[in-house]
Structures are given as C-alpha cells and as structure tokens.
Design an enzyme around this catalytic site. Sequence first.
Site, PDB file in Angstrom:
ATOM      1  N   ASP A 283       4.185   1.405  -6.045  1.00 12.81           N
ATOM      2  CA  ASP A 283       3.060   1.454  -5.112  1.00 12.81           C
ATOM      3  C   ASP A 283       2.021   2.415  -5.677  1.00 12.81           C
ATOM      4  OD1 ASP A 283       2.865   0.450  -1.962  1.00 12.81           O
ATOM      5  OD2 ASP A 283       1.532   2.126  -2.430  1.00 12.81           O
TER       6      ASP A 283
ATOM      7  N   ARG B 108     -10.088   7.806   8.530  1.00 10.58           N
ATOM      8  CA  ARG B 108      -9.008   8.212   7.631  1.00 10.58           C
ATOM      9  C   ARG B 108      -9.393   9.390   6.745  1.00 10.58           C
ATOM     10  NH1 ARG B 108      -5.998   2.610   5.687  1.00 10.58           N
ATOM     11  NH2 ARG B 108      -5.539   1.838   7.788  1.00 10.58           N
TER      12      ARG B 108
END
Length: 290
Positions: A155, A44
């Site tokens: 979030d 990632r």
Amino acid sequence: MSALASRTGHDHLPAADFERISALVGETIGIRLTPQKRLMVESRLRKRFRHTERAGFADYCRFLFDEGGLETEMVHLVDAITTNKTDFFREAEHLHLMERQIVPELLQRRREPRPVVKVWSAASSNGAEAYSIAMILQDMIDAGRPFRYALLGTDISTAVLEAARQAIYPADAIAPVPRHLAERYVLRGRSPERGDQVRIAPAIRRRVLFERMNLMDATYPYDRDVDIVFLRNVLIYFDKTDQEAVVDRLLGHVRPGGFLIVGHSESMIVREGPVQQVAPGVYRKVQGGN
C-alpha cells in the site's frame, strides 16, 4: 488569517492551493481529486497543518511548495489524502472462488509435491483483505491440502501498513469472518482494556509481509511468478490511462495461468491484455502472455 481562526476551523483551503495539491497527488500516486473533493481534502488536511504548527492552509501550502516541505511532509500528505475503506471478507464471492476453484486449479497444474502459492494484495490497506485470504489458505492447508503459501500486502499509506502489521482491530470488524475461521485464527482480548479488540493469530500474521509501494511506480520490485493478484476497489480512483498502465504492470508479475482479481465495480476496466474473464472481476492470464 489569524491563528485563532485556524484553531476554530474558520480557515479554508484556497482554490489555487487545492489545484496544486490535486496536481501533485495525481502525478505522484494516481488519485484524481476533482473539484468536488475540495471539502474532503480540506477536512483531512486540517489536522495535519495544525500538527505542523502552521497558521492555516495558505501557510501550510507555502511550506509544502515554496519552502521544501514536501521532502518530509509528502508521506503524511499521502496518508491524509488516501481513502482506505476495506473490510474483512469484502466481496466474499472472490474469496469463495479462490478456495473452491482458483487454488485447486493452480495446484492441479503444479508438479511439485508441496508447491508455493504466491498471492499479492496490491492495495492492502489495513490488512483486512490479506488476512482474509491467509485465513482461507491456512484453513485449506490445515484440512490436508498439500501446499504452502506466501502472501504480500502493499500500500502507499504508511499509516495503514503499520495498522496491518499490528493486526489489531475492533471486535465488530471481524463480524464478516466465518465462525470456524474466526475461532481458529482470531484472538480476543482478555483484559478489560482490550475487551473490544481482537488480534489476528500469530500463525496468520507471520505468513503475511507488508511493504510500502506506489502503484504509479514504473516498475515493481517483486516476483514475476505470482499466482493471484488482488487489486480491488482502487482502480476506480485512477484515470483511464493510469488504470491501463497499472493493470499492465501487475499482469507482468502474474505467471501464465495465474489470476488478477479486481473489484466488482471495476470489471469493465480490464478489457485488454493477455487475460480471459472467468467470473465477475476475475481474470486468468492466458498461457503465453508476457
């Protein structure tokens, strides 16, 4: 490590740097990265260090920890590391229970002519959960239920929050949405370039507010009379101490008689506090709970 090696993917995240990143992520956002996650983190972060034009992982980590790079890079690091798996109508039993039992129960206890039902999607990801909830609530109102609603989605990832605000999804993403709701609240692309995409209708989009928030913060800047908090499939990434702290903080924002809903796999996490379990993953805050 040469620039050629980093471009061809032969560079690897050193164990010591993985440990530094793991400690930082755990302390900052509560996600515990075990050694088994090292390859996932490496994968990632590879695009990210290339974007910053660093020569490789060691150079990128030196930039983060030794050259003050975290000040500007932390938000991108979080976006890269966080898992944002979600779907429309995921664990739909909770949504059906909200429609058939929870909201009617809440309305029955309220004395106002058109009370506001406050709902918080506390790990909202790309908005699929929040919009699923909004479709159900709007459908109940359109069918004649006398109430209003306010829906908050929060979030830690700025990337998914922006996607949530845009409310544009692949057409196959809405497959789980019941047909009668999709027909009313989902717009399909009318041009060839948009043919494989859909967008949530404005009547639903404008009812949901999305904001960035870290569940690991000591306090949350939101109302303390929320009727329903959805916190599904995020506690599994925290350790026990952080799980308990997050649940305790969120319950402080739920009105007595309101509900906290966690993922089916997280039911055993909510064991203490002023709550009564009413269904798998569904807890009512008892009257008198702080």
